[in-house]
Design an enzyme around this catalytic site. Structure first.
Site, PDB file in Angstrom:
ATOM      1  N   LEU A  15       0.893  -1.296  -0.022  1.00 49.16           N
ATOM      2  CA  LEU A  15      -0.043  -0.051   0.146  1.00 49.16           C
ATOM      3  C   LEU A  15       0.912   1.409  -0.024  1.00 49.16           C
ATOM      4  O   LEU A  15       0.529   2.474  -0.630  1.00 49.16           O
ATOM      5  CB  LEU A  15      -0.963  -0.064   1.261  1.00 49.16           C
ATOM      6  CG  LEU A  15      -1.663  -1.111   1.260  1.00 49.16           C
ATOM      7  CD1 LEU A  15      -2.764  -1.039   2.637  1.00 49.16           C
ATOM      8  CD2 LEU A  15      -2.868  -1.146   0.123  1.00 49.16           C
ATOM      9  N   GLY A  16       2.067   1.150   0.833  1.00 49.78           N
ATOM     10  CA  GLY A  16       2.771   2.441   0.774  1.00 49.78           C
ATOM     11  C   GLY A  16       4.314   1.874   1.301  1.00 49.78           C
ATOM     12  O   GLY A  16       4.368   1.057   2.125  1.00 49.78           O
ATOM     13  N   GLY A  18       8.043   3.718   2.943  1.00 49.50           N
ATOM     14  CA  GLY A  18       8.656   4.931   3.383  1.00 49.50           C
ATOM     15  C   GLY A  18      10.204   4.571   3.642  1.00 49.50           C
ATOM     16  O   GLY A  18      10.590   3.397   3.436  1.00 49.50           O
ATOM     17  N   THR A  20      11.661   3.648   6.570  1.00 51.07           N
ATOM     18  CA  THR A  20      11.948   2.818   7.986  1.00 51.07           C
ATOM     19  C   THR A  20      11.082   1.728   7.856  1.00 51.07           C
ATOM     20  O   THR A  20      10.830   0.811   8.748  1.00 51.07           O
ATOM     21  CB  THR A  20      11.772   3.650   9.171  1.00 51.07           C
ATOM     22  OG1 THR A  20      10.445   4.458   9.364  1.00 51.07           O
ATOM     23  CG2 THR A  20      12.786   5.064   9.158  1.00 51.07           C
ATOM     24  N   ALA A  21       9.824   1.991   6.912  1.00 55.56           N
ATOM     25  CA  ALA A  21       8.701   0.922   6.842  1.00 55.56           C
ATOM     26  C   ALA A  21       7.827   0.721   5.666  1.00 55.56           C
ATOM     27  O   ALA A  21       8.074   1.728   4.848  1.00 55.56           O
ATOM     28  CB  ALA A  21       7.755   1.205   8.140  1.00 55.56           C
ATOM     29  N   SER A  22       7.245  -0.423   5.578  1.00 57.77           N
ATOM     30  CA  SER A  22       6.490  -0.671   4.381  1.00 57.77           C
ATOM     31  C   SER A  22       4.880  -1.065   4.930  1.00 57.77           C
ATOM     32  O   SER A  22       4.819  -1.493   6.186  1.00 57.77           O
ATOM     33  CB  SER A  22       6.896  -1.708   3.493  1.00 57.77           C
ATOM     34  OG  SER A  22       8.181  -1.339   3.056  1.00 57.77           O
ATOM     35  N   VAL A  23       3.958  -0.560   4.284  1.00 59.72           N
ATOM     36  CA  VAL A  23       2.523  -0.859   4.528  1.00 59.72           C
ATOM     37  C   VAL A  23       1.844  -1.895   3.783  1.00 59.72           C
ATOM     38  O   VAL A  23       1.873  -1.567   2.484  1.00 59.72           O
ATOM     39  CB  VAL A  23       1.799   0.388   4.584  1.00 59.72           C
ATOM     40  CG1 VAL A  23       0.179   0.177   5.015  1.00 59.72           C
ATOM     41  CG2 VAL A  23       2.327   1.359   5.779  1.00 59.72           C
ATOM     42  N   ASP A 135       4.380  15.780  10.002  1.00 59.10           N
ATOM     43  CA  ASP A 135       4.391  15.223   8.575  1.00 59.10           C
ATOM     44  C   ASP A 135       2.853  15.109   8.015  1.00 59.10           C
ATOM     45  O   ASP A 135       2.362  14.053   7.077  1.00 59.10           O
ATOM     46  CB  ASP A 135       5.103  13.708   8.398  1.00 59.10           C
ATOM     47  CG  ASP A 135       5.511  13.414   7.068  1.00 59.10           C
ATOM     48  OD1 ASP A 135       5.418  14.246   6.312  1.00 59.10           O
ATOM     49  OD2 ASP A 135       5.631  12.185   6.962  1.00 59.10           O
TER      50      ASP A 135
END
Length: 683
Positions: A15-16, A18, A20-23, A135
């Site tokens: 879904l997205g 960044g 430091t992380a992935s969704v 943010d």
């Protein structure tokens, strides 16, 4: 596939992503419920421990319908990576909504108000819990569809969030370039050393950029080449922005900066909402933190907008639809002043119709007494002062259509197709607005003509009743002179009054004839209006524009898929070239329909509407003069008739006395010569 104890997901369902992380989109193993899982990568563990756990702690503290819910914190089975299990928002992000070609020039007004309401409510909850987000951007505002099909927007991604009171400061830098406060941009993007500290108002700057983006479809501050390519100029635009300006652009390399104090003409928000929104944007897009509004004032001003009700008003004289924002507890006098601000029609010159009936608005009453209106069923405003209708002001979508590069460039072709499609959807929206404007012009004028015809009927009825009364009065004579006797003074007065009544009867007959001619003229105009309304209802230009857009959309989706590929084979490339040609032909056809069948017809209808409005104004003024004349003649006739009746009554009384005396004298035997009667009574 990856999983935790209770959830599993496929890495393709991204879904997205960044730093430091992935969704990912995931499912509950037991119920099958869809959720979103945020999986932290190894880079996230390089951060200090308190930073790593901050997002968990912030989300656990929050509980609001406009903030994405945290369901659980789990770990993956093998790598033991931390996983946040959160509410899944099927509508994507606000950014994905704005990236859609339908919203290339901003959201429709109703959807924008939903965004404003949700963002304000979510931010208010953050401030109540002393949280600064750091943010805020369209990509971090998720969209969920409610049970009744309405949009619900929720703040998400609290990786940069922390607790911070209004009077506290922080020094660490987070956020996304285009939405960063200039002071943070200077350190984070330009890498310039500075010792500035930041407060909670940095979120307000980000909210201002986000709201401008949602309202217009574009960023407020754009240097030549774009924000990511010309960073120094981007910083200069944001820091040199004059007070009151809400946007700044540089249109050519090394060119001057151009400032905007209003939203662009392509914006779909009404003038009524823009007048409320622009001052808010101007005061939160303020680089000096001392001059920038605080959250208390921001919440107060935005809540003031959201608590207002909308009254739709269509000005017949201007041929323009207005949305007037007022509080329900305001008086109608305040509403009339608000209409004056948008239309320049003074309150004493405002007359209203609603659904074909005259609408009397008592200034002292509450605005709650105003009928419920919609864009298709507004209050129709008629101004006593005649003016040339201006109609809807708009920018020709053809000016926003770029051309394809001759050679095949998948990314460039996709971007061009997206821009062209966005202009096409703007043309579709304008076509609907222009057609609706024609319908409102014709319908409103038809209703007003109906009120004039009703005035004709009432005036004609009064005229005919007065004529009937006069004809009965002039048809009989109560007295006639006796031969050989000199005329009395009263008889002269009777003759004068009867002559006056005959003159009034002739004048009223002329008025009656005049009103009948006016009725005929108004009936002809009503027929013309009905004929034109039938033509508007039969118009199929919107369907033709939509047909072109549907075909263009299919090609656009193919281009969107192709741009992710490294290249095309020979046959695929030939098909791609043909698609570009067809896409261009469809765009040309769409613009042709828009110009020839939408714009030209609208402009013709404006000219005709102006001519008819002048006729209606002249007819109305003429009817007023005739009505005043009829009323004056009626009053004068009543006065003359009363005077005539009074004189005749006096003569009747005098005659009766004379006859009585004559009878008494004739009954006396010593009277050799009886007195002859002066007058004979004629029945």
């Amino acid at each position: 596939m990856q999983s935790t104890v209770n959830y599993l997901w496929h890495t393709d369902d991204l879904l997205g992503q960044g730093a430091t992380a992935s969704v990912y989109k995931a499912r509950n193993k037991k119920s099958g419920e869809l959720v979103a899982v945020k999986v932290f990568n190894t880079a996230s563990y390089l951060r200090p421990r308190e930073v790593q756990v901050r997002e968990f702690e912030v989300l656990r503290k929050l509980n609001h319908q406009n903030i994405v819910k945290l369901f659980a914190v789990e770990e993956t089975g093998v790598s033991r990576q931390k996983v946040l299990v959160m509410e899944y928002c099927s509508g994507g992000s606000l950014l994905s909504v704005l990236e859609s070609p339908e919203n290339a020039f901003g959201l429709p007004e109703d959807e924008f108000l939903v965004v404003l309401r949700c963002v304000v409510a979510g931010m208010n909850h953050l401030r109540e819990n002393s949280i600064v987000h750091r943010d805020i951007k369209p990509g971090n505002i998720m969209r969920l569809m409610g049970e009744e099909g309405q949009s619900i927007y929720k703040l998400t991604d609290f990786g940069a969030a922390r607790e911070l009171d209004d009077d506290e400061k922080f020094v660490s830098v987070y956020g996304t370039e285009e939405y960063l406060h200039p002071d943070m941009y200077e350190r984070a993007v330009l890498r310039k050393p500075q010792q500035k500290t930041f407060g909670v108002t940095v979120d307000l700057w980000s909210i201002g950029v986000t709201l401008y983006h949602a309202a217009t479809g574009s960023l407020p501050f754009v240097p030549f080449g774009g924000p990511r390519r010309n960073k120094e100029m981007m910083y200069r635009i944001t820091t040199e922005k004059p007070a009151g300006a809400i946007a700044g652009t540089q249109k050519r390399e090394n060119g001057p900066l151009e400032w905007s104090y209003t939203l662009p003409i392509t914006c779909r928000l009404s003038t009524g909402l823009q007048s409320q929104l622009v001052p808010i944007l101007a005061n939160i897009l303020e680089v000096e933190q001392a001059k920038c509004w605080g959250f208390d004032q921001f919440f107060a001003e935005t809540s003031d907008i959201l608590q207002r009700v909308v009254v739709h008003v269509f000005s017949l004289s201007q041929a323009a639809l207005h949305r007037v924002y007022i509080h329900a507890h305001n008086t109608i006098a305040i509403f009339l002043e608000a209409v004056y601000e948008q239309t320049s029609v003074a309150p004493q010159n405002q007359e209203y119709l609603f659904e074909g009936h005259i609408c009397f608005l008592e200034p002292s009453l509450s605005a709650q007494h105003i009928a419920h209106t919609t864009a298709s069923s507004p209050l129709t405003l008629f101004s006593m002062a005649s003016e040339t209708p201006k109609g809807l002001a708009f920018r020709d979508p053809a000016q926003d259509i770029p051309k394809f590069f001759p050679k095949v460039d998948l990314q460039a072709d996709y971007s061009t197709a997206k821009s062209v499609l966005g202009a096409g959807y703007q043309a579709l929206w304008l076509a609907g607005a222009l057609l609706a404007g024609q319908e409102l012009m014709l319908r409103g004028l038809y209703w007003f003509v109906e009120t004039l015809q009703a005035t004709c009927r009432r005036t004609l009825e009064v005229t005919r009743m007065t004529l009937l009364f006069l004809s009965s009065s002039l048809g009989t004579e109560r007295f006639s002179s006796v031969a050989g006797m000199p005329e009395m003074q009263e008889l002269k007065r009777i003759t004068e009054l009867r002559s006056k009544l005959r003159a009034l009867a002739e004048a009223l007959s002329r008025c009656s004839h005049n009103i009948t001619e006016t009725q005929t003229s108004l009936s002809n105009l009503s027929s013309e209006l009905m004929k034109n309304r039938d033509q508007v209802h039969a118009d199929r230009s919107i369907q033709q524009v939509q047909c072109c857009l549907d075909k263009m959309n299919l090609i656009y989706k193919q281009f969107k898929k192709s741009r992710m590929r490294p290249g095309l084979g020979y046959n695929e490339e030939q098909i791609h070239k043909l698609d570009k040609v067809n896409f261009g032909h469809l765009a040309k056809r769409l613009l042709q329909v828009f110009q020839e069948k939408c714009v030209q017809r609208y402009q013709t209808s404006l000219v005709t509407h102006g001519k008819w409005m002048r006729e209606v104004h002249d007819t109305r003024n003429h009817l007023r003069m005739v009505s005043c004349s009829v009323a004056a003649f009626n009053t004068e006739a009543q006065g003359a008739q009363e005077s005539l009746s009074k004189i005749l009554d006096q003569l009747s009384h005098q005659l009766l006395q004379d006859r009585t005396k004559e009878a008494q004298v004739s009954a006396t035997p010593t009277a050799p010569h009886p007195s002859p009667a002066l007058m004979d009574l004629v029945l």
